[in-house]
Design a protein around this motif. Structure first.
Motif, PDB file in Angstrom:
ATOM      1  N   LYS A 123      52.012  41.983  35.869  1.00 29.60           N
ATOM      2  CA  LYS A 123      50.822  41.941  35.009  1.00 29.60           C
ATOM      3  C   LYS A 123      49.595  42.212  35.860  1.00 29.60           C
ATOM      4  CE  LYS A 123      48.584  40.469  31.176  1.00 29.60           C
ATOM      5  NZ  LYS A 123      48.706  41.088  29.854  1.00 29.60           N
ATOM      6  N   ARG A 124      48.679  43.048  35.368  1.00 33.81           N
ATOM      7  CA  ARG A 124      47.522  43.462  36.159  1.00 33.81           C
ATOM      8  C   ARG A 124      46.248  42.836  35.629  1.00 33.81           C
ATOM      9  NH1 ARG A 124      48.811  47.560  39.570  1.00 33.81           N
ATOM     10  NH2 ARG A 124      47.107  46.590  40.731  1.00 33.81           N
ATOM     11  N   TYR A 125      45.281  42.650  36.544  1.00 37.01           N
ATOM     12  CA  TYR A 125      44.005  42.023  36.217  1.00 37.01           C
ATOM     13  C   TYR A 125      42.882  42.790  36.898  1.00 37.01           C
ATOM     14  CZ  TYR A 125      47.059  38.224  34.784  1.00 37.01           C
ATOM     15  OH  TYR A 125      48.038  37.492  34.188  1.00 37.01           O
ATOM     16  N   LEU A 126      41.717  42.702  36.296  1.00 35.65           N
ATOM     17  CA  LEU A 126      40.539  43.391  36.808  1.00 35.65           C
ATOM     18  C   LEU A 126      39.504  42.353  37.223  1.00 35.65           C
ATOM     19  CD1 LEU A 126      39.037  46.201  37.108  1.00 35.65           C
ATOM     20  CD2 LEU A 126      38.019  45.684  34.883  1.00 35.65           C
ATOM     21  N   ASP A 156      54.073  44.280  43.002  1.00 38.90           N
ATOM     22  CA  ASP A 156      54.720  45.383  42.283  1.00 38.90           C
ATOM     23  C   ASP A 156      53.709  45.960  41.289  1.00 38.90           C
ATOM     24  OD1 ASP A 156      56.264  47.161  40.865  1.00 38.90           O
ATOM     25  OD2 ASP A 156      57.995  45.820  40.719  1.00 38.90           O
ATOM     26  N   PRO A 157      53.025  47.043  41.647  1.00 44.83           N
ATOM     27  CA  PRO A 157      51.982  47.583  40.777  1.00 44.83           C
ATOM     28  C   PRO A 157      52.488  48.054  39.420  1.00 44.83           C
ATOM     29  CG  PRO A 157      51.818  48.498  42.997  1.00 44.83           C
ATOM     30  CD  PRO A 157      53.123  47.786  42.912  1.00 44.83           C
ATOM     31  N   MET A 206      33.605  46.581  40.253  1.00 41.14           N
ATOM     32  CA  MET A 206      34.899  46.103  39.767  1.00 41.14           C
ATOM     33  C   MET A 206      36.005  46.631  40.663  1.00 41.14           C
ATOM     34  SD  MET A 206      35.136  48.399  36.312  1.00 41.14           S
ATOM     35  CE  MET A 206      34.891  50.179  36.330  1.00 41.14           C
ATOM     36  N   GLU A 207      37.136  45.907  40.613  1.00 36.09           N
ATOM     37  CA  GLU A 207      38.285  46.265  41.436  1.00 36.09           C
ATOM     38  C   GLU A 207      39.535  45.695  40.781  1.00 36.09           C
ATOM     39  OE1 GLU A 207      39.976  45.544  45.989  1.00 36.09           O
ATOM     40  OE2 GLU A 207      37.837  45.279  45.527  1.00 36.09           O
ATOM     41  N   VAL A 208      40.582  46.499  40.726  1.00 40.42           N
ATOM     42  CA  VAL A 208      41.850  46.029  40.189  1.00 40.42           C
ATOM     43  C   VAL A 208      42.499  45.124  41.231  1.00 40.42           C
ATOM     44  CG1 VAL A 208      44.126  46.704  39.365  1.00 40.42           C
ATOM     45  CG2 VAL A 208      42.132  48.090  38.787  1.00 40.42           C
ATOM     46  N   VAL A 209      42.876  43.922  40.794  1.00 37.60           N
ATOM     47  CA  VAL A 209      43.443  42.944  41.719  1.00 37.60           C
ATOM     48  C   VAL A 209      44.800  43.446  42.220  1.00 37.60           C
ATOM     49  CG1 VAL A 209      44.241  40.567  41.971  1.00 37.60           C
ATOM     50  CG2 VAL A 209      42.253  41.078  40.531  1.00 37.60           C
ATOM     51  N   GLY A 249      46.131  39.702  46.461  1.00 31.68           N
ATOM     52  CA  GLY A 249      45.626  39.368  45.140  1.00 31.68           C
ATOM     53  C   GLY A 249      45.430  37.892  44.894  1.00 31.68           C
ATOM     54  N   LYS A 250      45.426  37.067  45.931  1.00 32.24           N
ATOM     55  CA  LYS A 250      45.246  35.626  45.742  1.00 32.24           C
ATOM     56  C   LYS A 250      43.784  35.214  45.720  1.00 32.24           C
ATOM     57  CE  LYS A 250      49.618  34.202  47.891  1.00 32.24           C
ATOM     58  NZ  LYS A 250      50.232  33.412  48.990  1.00 32.24           N
ATOM     59  N   TYR A 251      42.927  35.984  46.372  1.00 33.59           N
ATOM     60  CA  TYR A 251      41.543  35.554  46.538  1.00 33.59           C
ATOM     61  C   TYR A 251      40.577  36.692  46.215  1.00 33.59           C
ATOM     62  CZ  TYR A 251      43.838  31.861  49.231  1.00 33.59           C
ATOM     63  OH  TYR A 251      44.650  30.846  49.636  1.00 33.59           O
TER      64      TYR A 251
END
Length: 1025
Positions: A816-819, A811-812, A804-807, A860-862
């Protein structure tokens, strides 16, 4: 089909479109494609009449050829006449049969004197019943078959071609009320009136959408779909097919299979494409290559089902499939009408070996050939009926080594079949004729080996045809062209593409083998040295190289040069759209994934199998770990070595690589469960990194390795996580040369095995390490104390999360954050913060054979996933709006968690939980208390374990401690106070997140009894004191 604009008619449409047939020496049937019944006495009389002088036979052959030449004119005359009914056609056939030549009217040869061969017939009842005549003696005795078709299966003609006009007037037979499936005409893409091809238009319907595939499956042949309007090839890439426009560098992904593709085939006009796989939920999908849309799907309900080979008739009306089971089944499908059940089938004997090649006879589609490495089988099929012959052939038959079979073809205008072998031989098969002087070129499935021709010394991998030539490709990468008498006409030997495994020719409907002025075709091998004019073709090789050969000028354009071994190494540039792909072939490539172009490549020396790689945070260096334990640091632009000598401290494969945030440290984990650390050094003409030390802190495989940052001094910190359930932190600041120290070693799991870890993003005030284990749980650990602060239900898509990796985001803190995560065969996306809501996550199949690695692009696009053994990398576009919509549709607050309870909000379990909540309040206030009861919506934390057990979940003491700490410290950072009670909603979430994801495992329960029990005469029993 000779024209891409023609429709494929359904079976019902062809009933009324039958034209009056012209009988030739090679084919003779009635108008419905069936066989004409004849009595055995008539056959014997006609065989006597056929005995004549050689001059008569020559005249007959000349008359037969004239009939062939006039066939087109007669068909055109018939088009202008009204359609005939079946009765009229039969009358015409009877009149025409009296005018046939002696050669045409040969009877079906009996097989009483044939050499013994294995013959099998499979019959399948049809919905429409037909009158059948009694079987002839040749059918019951010679062929040893039980046929449900008319007895005189003697002559066949090719199935009539599709109609060329969509608005053709219906015939008498078409006036019946029959529902027909009409496939629309295909648009030419790209067409002048559209700026973009329809293949480019794809709506994002999921949170992850595959947009590009790197690599290819070299074991499946490449198909050339080039025509007058496009330059296109199709190849397999894991479980998807790729339509690649190599002129414009564009891909269209054919996504629909859930297993790796095993075989493909295409129609003669290159419009209709079939793809097949094998495994659970296997299927065959037929696609329209002009639109990229599936038009038919054939499902296989067998858990071990699937196909290993397929073939289409030239007009694309019928599809033949070979199943993949131990007992193979050959099936013929009329896929334009029915995708549920085949027209006829034949079950093959397992001793024939795995039949992996299949081909229709282009002159008569009612005949097929298949072969394995040891056996060639010939088939004759008709509606509901199929028979096959498996003639034996050994090295002793011709006192010559045969070799392993590769591919087979039907020779044009002949009854012969050619089969190539891996030692350069061609086996010539012909009709198994009785001991008679009669000459017959009539097609037959009953064949025997006529001769073995030593064509060359190198093995022949590919045997195919184009126009009037026989084409073969061999282990040296040579492509040779022969005429029908096997005389060498031309050959190519300077392609340098590797051993040829596929040769596919373009489709030009108006192609003529005439050299025009200004062309530069090579000369052929004749004395006249005439121009050798052929269609352009694509060559595929066993080393994953595709090349397009333009015949005019003999230009070879490299289409793909990909990895031909497993891909494990994957890394994305920290600030640019660059992606590193490294494989066990020793090949490393850097792609510009926005332009879809290769920036730089390097082929390492033999024995250097690339296992992992990583960019440093500044993008200046690339660290590469090898299977042999070597570690190299190369320049990120030129891929040239930056170290004077590779590091060789590890004796086993390097499995993980990580750089610190300031590039000060480089750490590796290897197969010896050891972590090695290298330190950056500055200076001119010195190596960028030097060895610091090694430490073996684990006794099982290391699952993950990562650097972090100390919050107080911004210095790097290093952690490793192993299958031994231990989280180890290393003391980099106090370590010295050959003396790597550790700060702490904590056992973080009791029964579960951790799989991976990452830093939880700063969406909370507390700093966490996020881990995933093999029991489908996420766990948050305090980064300082290593205390388990939260347990959450993870994605339950077949297998646990492996990586797993945080996308990344611009602006961290505010965004909104995604995994992003991968399981054994899927890639998924989950919303943060994690709460156990199943509607906040999704997953799609990415590599059915297994995912080995995953990385995110810097913006974080791909997402990029590597498939290991399938030698492919998929590029996924992230569309978070779809995931947000999915989450909202799942409900808010407790609604998603009610759905995870058996029976939901109105179920019996929920009502029991409410009762247990009141009982817990009574118990906490004292069962015998006489004071007034205070009813509340909360219960004390001390009652949580008892309610959990009442609900059927029996946590261990460690799990109880984790649950209580999770609630107790849930608001400590914000308020500085402990939580001493819990309400019903929070308890439901706690119960859902902590209980086993799939309930109690009976196998584990049995193991517990066997472990805790004592031996008695009745078996194990629990000792109760």
């Amino acid at each position: 089909m000779a024209d891409a604009d023609k429709e494929i008619p359904t079976q019902e449409e062809t009933v009324g479109d039958q034209k009056e047939p012209v009988q030739t020496p090679d084919a003779q049937t009635d108008a419905n494609g069936g066989d004409k019944p004849q009595d055995e006495e008539e056959q014997k009389d006609k065989s006597i009449e056929q005995v004549g002088t050689s001059e008569e036979q020559k005249e007959d052959a000349q008359e037969s050829s004239e009939l062939k030449d006039d066939k087109t004119n007669e068909n055109q005359e018939n088009d202008a006449q009204p359609e005939q009914t079946n009765e009229q056609v039969q009358d015409t056939d009877e009149n025409k049969q009296q005018e046939t030549t002696p050669e045409e009217s040969q009877p079906q040869e009996t097989t009483e004197k044939q050499e013994p061969q294995e013959t099998t017939t499979e019959s399948q009842p049809q919905e429409e019943t037909t009158d059948t005549a009694a079987p002839t003696e040749s059918q019951t005795l010679g062929n040893q078959t039980q046929s449900t078709r008319p007895s005189s299966a003697s002559k066949k003609v090719p199935s009539p071609p599709p109609p060329t006009e969509t608005g053709k007037t219906a015939s008498i037979a078409d006036t019946k009320t029959i529902d027909t499936v009409v496939i629309p005409e295909a648009p030419k893409i790209p067409s002048p009136d559209r700026p973009q091809s329809e293949l480019e238009e794809k709506i994002a319907t999921t949170a992850l959408n595959i947009v590009w595939s790197f690599g290819l499956n070299r074991n499946i042949q490449v198909l050339n779909l080039t025509d007058d309007n496009r330059k296109l090839i199709m190849y397999a890439c894991a479980h998807v097919g790729v339509l690649f426009d190599f002129e414009n560098n564009r891909q269209h992904i054919l996504q629909g299979h859930s297993n790796p593709l095993t075989c493909t085939c295409v129609s003669e006009d290159k419009r209709w494409l079939a793809t097949g796989d094998k495994g659970v939920d296997s299927m065959v999908i037929i696609w329209d290559t002009y639109t990229g849309i599936p038009v038919q799907t054939i499902f296989d309900n067998d858990q071990d089902g699937g196909v290993v080979a397929m073939a289409m008739t030239p007009d694309a009306r019928y599809l033949a499939t070979l199943s993949s089971g131990p007992t193979q089944v050959l099936s013929i499908w009329n896929w334009t009408v029915d995708g549920e059940s085949p027209m006829c089938t034949a079950e093959l004997n397992p001793k024939f070996g795995l039949q992996n090649f299949i081909l229709f006879n282009p002159d008569d589609i009612h005949y097929l050939v298949t072969n394995s490495e040891s056996q060639v089988i010939f088939y004759h099929w008709n509606d509901g009926h199929m028979e096959y012959y498996a003639p034996p052939l050994t090295d002793q038959d011709f006192n010559k080594q045969v070799g392993r079979y590769s591919q087979s073809i039907f020779q044009r205008n002949s009854s012969r079949v050619l089969t190539a072998t891996h030692i350069g031989n061609l086996v010539v098969w012909d009709n198994n004729k009785p001991l008679t002087k009669l000459v017959s070129s009539e097609p037959s499935a009953d064949k025997k080996a006529l001769k073995i021709i030593k064509l060359q010394d190198r093995g022949i991998n590919v045997l195919t045809t184009t126009d009037k030539f026989i084409v073969l490709g061999d282990m040296a990468g040579h492509v040779k062209f022969f005429d029908q008498s096997l005389k060498l006409v031309h050959w190519y030997q300077d392609f340098h593409l590797g051993p040829a495994t596929a040769i596919s020719f373009a489709h030009y409907p108006d192609f003529q083998a005439v050299a025009k002025d200004g062309t530069n075709y090579p000369p052929d091998a004749t004395i006249e040295a005439r121009k050798f004019v052929i269609r352009d073709f694509v060559v595929g090789s066993s080393i994953a190289v595709f090349g397009n050969v333009t015949a005019d000028g003999t230009k070879v354009d490299l289409i793909h040069r990909e990895h031909d071994a497993a891909i494990h190494a994957l890394s994305a540039h920290p600030t640019k759209p660059y992606l590193i792909i490294g494989s066990y072939a020793g090949l490393i490539k850097i792609w510009d994934y926005e332009k879809k172009q290769v920036v730089v490549t390097r082929q390492f020396e033999r024995g250097c199998l690339i296992r992992c790689c990583s960019f440093d945070p500044k993008g200046q260096y690339i660290a590469i770990g090898f299977v042999n334990g070597q570690l190299r640091v190369v320049d990120s632009i030129t891929l040239e070595d930056e170290l004077s000598e590779p590091f060789r401290y590890a004796r086993y494969a390097i499995t993980h690589l990580a750089f610190s945030h300031d590039s000060q440290y480089l750490a590796t984990a290897d197969g010896e469960y050891t972590v090695s650390v290298y330190k950056r050094q500055r200076g001119v003409e010195v190596d960028p990194y030097i060895y610091l030390g090694r430490y073996r802190a684990h006794y099982k495989e290391i699952k993950d390795l990562m650097f972090g940052i100390h919050l107080d001094n911004n210095q790097p910190r290093l952690m490793s996580l192993g299958m031994d359930r231990v989280l180890v932190e290393y003391d980099l600041e106090n370590s010295s040369k050959d003396d790597l120290k550790i700060t702490s070693s904590d056992r973080i799991e009791q029964s579960a095995v951790p799989q991976c870890m990452t830093w939880y993003p700063p969406i909370t005030k507390e700093h966490f390490v996020l881990t995933a284990n093999d029991q489908y749980k996420f766990k948050l650990y305090n980064a300082t104390t290593k205390m388990c602060r939260k347990t959450l239900l993870g994605p339950t898509y077949g297998t646990p999360v492996k990586r797993m990796e945080v996308v990344p985001t611009a602006d961290p803190v505010k965004d909104k954050r995604y995994l992003a995560y991968v399981t054994t065969d899927k890639v998924g996306l989950s919303m943060l913060p994690l709460d156990g809501n199943p509607h906040n996550a999704m997953a799609l199949i990415t590599h059915p054979g297994g995912v080995e690695n995953m990385v995110c692009s810097y913006d974080g696009k791909y997402l990029f996933t590597a498939g290991g053994a399938d030698a492919t990398v998929h590029m996924w576009e992230i569309n978070v709006s779809v995931l947000e919509a999915q989450s909202r549709l799942g409900g808010e607050d407790l609604i998603p968690f009610y759905g995870l309870l058996e029976g939901g909000r109105d179920g019996e379990l929920f009502r029991e939980l409410e009762d247990y909540f009141y009982y817990a309040q009574i118990r906490s206030q004292g069962v015998n208390a006489m004071d007034k009861r205070e009813v509340s919506v909360k219960i004390p934390l001390s009652e949580v374990p008892f309610v959990m057990r009442a609900m059927g979940f029996y946590p261990s003491e460690q799990e109880i401690e984790d649950m209580l700490n999770e609630v107790k410290f849930s608001r400590y950072v914000e308020t500085g106070q402990y939580i001493e009670d819990i309400d019903l909603g929070d308890f439901i979430k706690l119960y859902i997140n902590h209980r086993p994801a799939f309930g109690l495992d009976p196998g584990k329960l049995l193991t517990a009894f066997e472990t805790l029990g004592i031996q008695t005469s009745q078996g194990n029993a629990i000792e109760r004191g």
